[in-house]
Design an enzyme around this catalytic site. Structure first.
Site, PDB file in Angstrom:
ATOM      1  N   GLY A  60      14.641 -11.595  -7.138  1.00  0.00           N
ATOM      2  CA  GLY A  60      15.961 -12.106  -6.631  1.00  0.00           C
ATOM      3  C   GLY A  60      16.756 -10.976  -5.971  1.00  0.00           C
ATOM      4  O   GLY A  60      17.792 -11.340  -5.707  1.00  0.00           O
ATOM      5  N   CYS A 101       0.738  -1.060  -0.054  1.00  0.00           N
ATOM      6  CA  CYS A 101      -0.025   0.089   0.070  1.00  0.00           C
ATOM      7  C   CYS A 101       0.987   1.245   0.008  1.00  0.00           C
ATOM      8  O   CYS A 101       2.099   1.351  -0.099  1.00  0.00           O
ATOM      9  CB  CYS A 101      -0.809  -0.045   1.344  1.00  0.00           C
ATOM     10  SG  CYS A 101      -1.618  -1.545   1.682  1.00  0.00           S
ATOM     11  N   SER A 140      -5.028  -4.623  -2.155  1.00  0.00           N
ATOM     12  CA  SER A 140      -5.279  -5.879  -1.062  1.00  0.00           C
ATOM     13  C   SER A 140      -4.666  -6.931  -1.306  1.00  0.00           C
ATOM     14  O   SER A 140      -4.690  -7.654  -2.597  1.00  0.00           O
ATOM     15  CB  SER A 140      -6.727  -6.208  -1.160  1.00  0.00           C
ATOM     16  OG  SER A 140      -7.462  -4.723  -0.965  1.00  0.00           O
ATOM     17  N   ILE A 141      -3.881  -7.827  -0.532  1.00  0.00           N
ATOM     18  CA  ILE A 141      -3.056  -8.953  -0.598  1.00  0.00           C
ATOM     19  C   ILE A 141      -3.438 -10.032   0.240  1.00  0.00           C
ATOM     20  O   ILE A 141      -3.807 -11.113   0.133  1.00  0.00           O
ATOM     21  CB  ILE A 141      -1.449  -8.851  -0.459  1.00  0.00           C
ATOM     22  CG1 ILE A 141      -0.969  -7.488  -1.612  1.00  0.00           C
ATOM     23  CG2 ILE A 141      -0.855  -9.910  -0.713  1.00  0.00           C
ATOM     24  CD1 ILE A 141      -1.413  -7.879  -3.048  1.00  0.00           C
ATOM     25  N   ILE A 142      -3.390  -9.385   1.843  1.00  0.00           N
ATOM     26  CA  ILE A 142      -3.742 -10.456   2.585  1.00  0.00           C
ATOM     27  C   ILE A 142      -5.071  -9.777   3.459  1.00  0.00           C
ATOM     28  O   ILE A 142      -5.054  -8.574   3.757  1.00  0.00           O
ATOM     29  CB  ILE A 142      -2.764 -10.836   3.845  1.00  0.00           C
ATOM     30  CG1 ILE A 142      -1.454 -11.262   3.082  1.00  0.00           C
ATOM     31  CG2 ILE A 142      -2.944 -11.612   5.001  1.00  0.00           C
ATOM     32  CD1 ILE A 142      -0.239 -11.621   3.737  1.00  0.00           C
ATOM     33  N   GLY A 186       3.466  -2.938   3.609  1.00  0.00           N
ATOM     34  CA  GLY A 186       4.372  -4.090   3.281  1.00  0.00           C
ATOM     35  C   GLY A 186       3.609  -5.138   3.758  1.00  0.00           C
ATOM     36  O   GLY A 186       2.486  -5.569   3.576  1.00  0.00           O
TER      37      GLY A 186
END
Length: 606
Positions: free
Chosen positions: A353, A2, A49-51, A73
């Site tokens: 990576g 966010c 929105s991720i979790i 984060g």
């Protein structure tokens, strides 16, 4: 993932200003927005929105609404922390990692930071105590900026969100420009905007009764210990697998960037997802799509790729510098922009990576102290005399650089992953004098590891400067430009714990780099991939700048009104012409100046 911003109260329409500020960073979170308007503090938020898709809205409050939080984060150990907090009597009402931060703060105050495993920047406001507590993760994966105004404070995920605030007047920081010309990125704590500062990685900030305090809570110290190569490889494999598993926690699909090198290949081989993303150029030796597709087939994933045309690359440069907030002269940033754009069409989250080179000893330059080992045994006076003779030789003469470097200590010759303009060269092109020399900036870091070997010193410097100022800056800003969350599993506290203990012989030797890390990769990758020379996202700027079309574009900027404010333009044109005629490879110097000029036009258009 966010973006947030905030400010202490002022005599203006605070709600209107706050909404304008969060609109500036809508690209960081298009899914929803929220604000907190208080008597003494104001917080704004944009959400990707991720979790906790249904119940993770922000600003987030504790039970009695005495504490309010905005957070950018991911906390990868939030489930373990939640279990611990529930055992202590805390009651959770959501499934989001955000809520864990509120309860941790209630339980431990600023001591909460040592318990977090993740990437983060956040602001917690204690309403009753009128105290603001902000922090940034140990590696600096997520950004945090702040500035003081007359009697107040402004802060946020991106500097551009400060622009609508009536008490913020953007001014170019000349010293930031001077140091950027050498380092390639904004290396100072004070940004290109005078008076605007970055909260350093591993630091927290408090604002209480008008007093600002910045404190350090974490430092990445290398503590090598004796261990067999087989044990080192086993520890690396376990730590990397565990970290990747933690970084896969998501309520949406996760993809992986794949450049074809060992770092992204290792990540892609172990993440278990179904999509990898690659970009390249239509130039020989500047395209790794073939390698990426072959590896994707090997691991059973679909590779989605794009060939970037020269016209596309040049057309997007101004937008890239706008999203970067500060000038960055790393040409790979634009490639990162395009691979993020492609990935965002398919997923909301992608692994990348970054960090393996700094932690495990992957850059070829790390072999330099080994190559100089025997030459350095000659008396310093003799090496300095030979260097004085070598300076008279034409640039490019075989052995000239070796003799010059051998007459300097590591502290004198190494400032990080790039060294564009020397102090003498930048003095010729600038219309003002720099306050600091490059060594003034690197010396405090070298002083913290003065008893370590030269290679470990180089790694330490890169972790604290190059990694955060260049590598992670472009990863965050280029991905968030497309509402994409990028996660970097090598930059994990447990992975660093393993990397920090590796003896030098398992990191770098005359024969190669990332020795133990590469051996760990062998178990999951074709041998060719595990041993491939690092390319990353190579960009053919050296070739372009010898083409008449792009030479003329650059020259127009080099003699333009913006350049005239800061540079001796005749000197700039000399640098450009030397490259165009093939007399010198000045491509990195030209690019550094050009990126600054494009950035200036974006933020100071008049």
């Amino acid at each position: 993932m966010c973006g947030f911003c905030g400010f202490s109260s002022g005599d203006f329409d605070r709600e209107a200003v706050l909404n304008l500020m969060i609109d500036k960073i809508i690209h960081r979170g298009p899914d929803s927005a929220g604000v907190y308007l208080g008597e003494k503090m104001n917080l704004g938020f944009r959400r990707l929105s991720i979790i906790g898709l249904e119940d993770g809205a922000q600003p987030f409050y504790n039970k009695d609404k005495s504490i309010v939080l905005t957070f950018n984060g991911e906390i990868y150990n939030y489930k373990e922390l939640r279990t611990m907090l529930e055992a202590r009597g805390h009651v959770f009402v959501t499934h989001a990692d955000t809520e864990t931060l509120i309860h941790l703060y209630e339980e431990f105050g600023t001591g909460m930071l040592s318990q977090l495993r993740g990437m983060f920047a956040f602001a917690i406001y204690d309403i009753h105590g009128d105290k603001l507590f902000c922090a940034r993760d140990p590696f600096g994966i997520k950004p945090f900026y702040y500035t003081r105004t007359e009697g107040g404070l402004i802060f946020g995920s991106e500097i551009k969100s400060f622009l609508p605030h009536p008490n913020f007047t953007p001014t170019v920081n000349h010293e930031a420009l001077a140091q950027y010309l050498t380092f390639q990125y904004s290396v100072l704590t004070e940004t290109f905007f005078k008076g605007v500062y970055k909260l350093p990685p591993g630091h927290f900030l408090t604002w209480e009764k008008g007093e600002l305090t910045v404190s350090r809570y974490n430092s990445h110290i290398f503590t090598p210990s004796e261990i067999s190569l087989d044990d080192a490889v086993q520890h690396i494999s376990h730590a990397v697998d565990d970290s990747i598993a933690k970084h896969m926690i998501s309520d949406v699909e996760v993809g992986s960037f794949l450049s074809g090198g060992v770092d992204s290949s290792y990540t892609s081989a172990r993440f278990g997802g179904k999509k990898t993303f690659t970009v390249g150029f239509d130039y020989e030796n500047y395209n790794e799509i073939g390698y990426a597709k072959a590896l994707s087939n090997y691991i059973g994933a679909e590779n989605i790729s794009k060939v970037i045309t020269t016209e596309e690359y040049w057309d997007i440069l101004p937008k890239v510098q706008y999203h970067m907030d500060e000038p960055l002269a790393d040409p790979a940033a634009v490639a990162f922009y395009f691979v993020s754009r492609e990935a965002a069409k398919h997923v909301k989250v992608a692994l990348s990576g970054e960090g393996a080179d700094e932690l495990f000893g992957g850059y070829n330059i790390y072999k330099e102290p080994i190559s100089l080992k025997y030459y350095a045994k000659l008396p310093l006076s003799l090496r300095e005399w030979l260097a004085s003779l070598a300076k008279r030789l034409p640039k490019g003469t075989k052995g000239r650089g070796f003799i010059l470097r051998g007459a300097k200590s590591i502290e004198e010759r190494y400032i990080g992953g790039a060294n564009i303009f020397s102090s003498e060269e930048r003095a010729k092109i600038l219309k003002f004098e720099a306050i600091q020399e490059p060594m003034d900036i690197t010396r405090p870091f070298y002083n913290q590891v003065k008893h370590e070997d030269d290679i470990t010193k180089m790694q330490y410097l890169d972790v604290h400067l190059w990694l955060v100022g260049d590598i992670l800056l472009k990863a965050d800003k280029m991905s968030m430009a497309h509402c994409l969350e990028v996660r970097v599993p090598f930059l994990d506290k447990e992975v660093f714990r393993v990397a920090s203990r590796l003896p030098l012989k398992h990191r770098v030797s005359k024969k190669g780099t990332k020795l133990a890390f590469r051996k760990a990769a062998f178990a999951h990758l074709p041998e060719e991939t595990a041993n491939r020379r690092k390319l990353g996202f190579p960009v053919p700027i050296r070739i372009w700048l010898r083409e008449e079309k792009y030479y003329n574009i650059i020259k127009t900027h080099f003699i333009g009104s913006v350049a005239t404010q800061y540079f001796n333009t005749d000197e700039l044109v000399t640098v450009l012409d030397e490259h165009y005629r093939g007399e010198q490879d000045n491509s990195r110097k030209i690019w550094a100046v050009f990126m600054f000029l494009l950035w200036h036009l974006e933020f100071f258009p008049s």
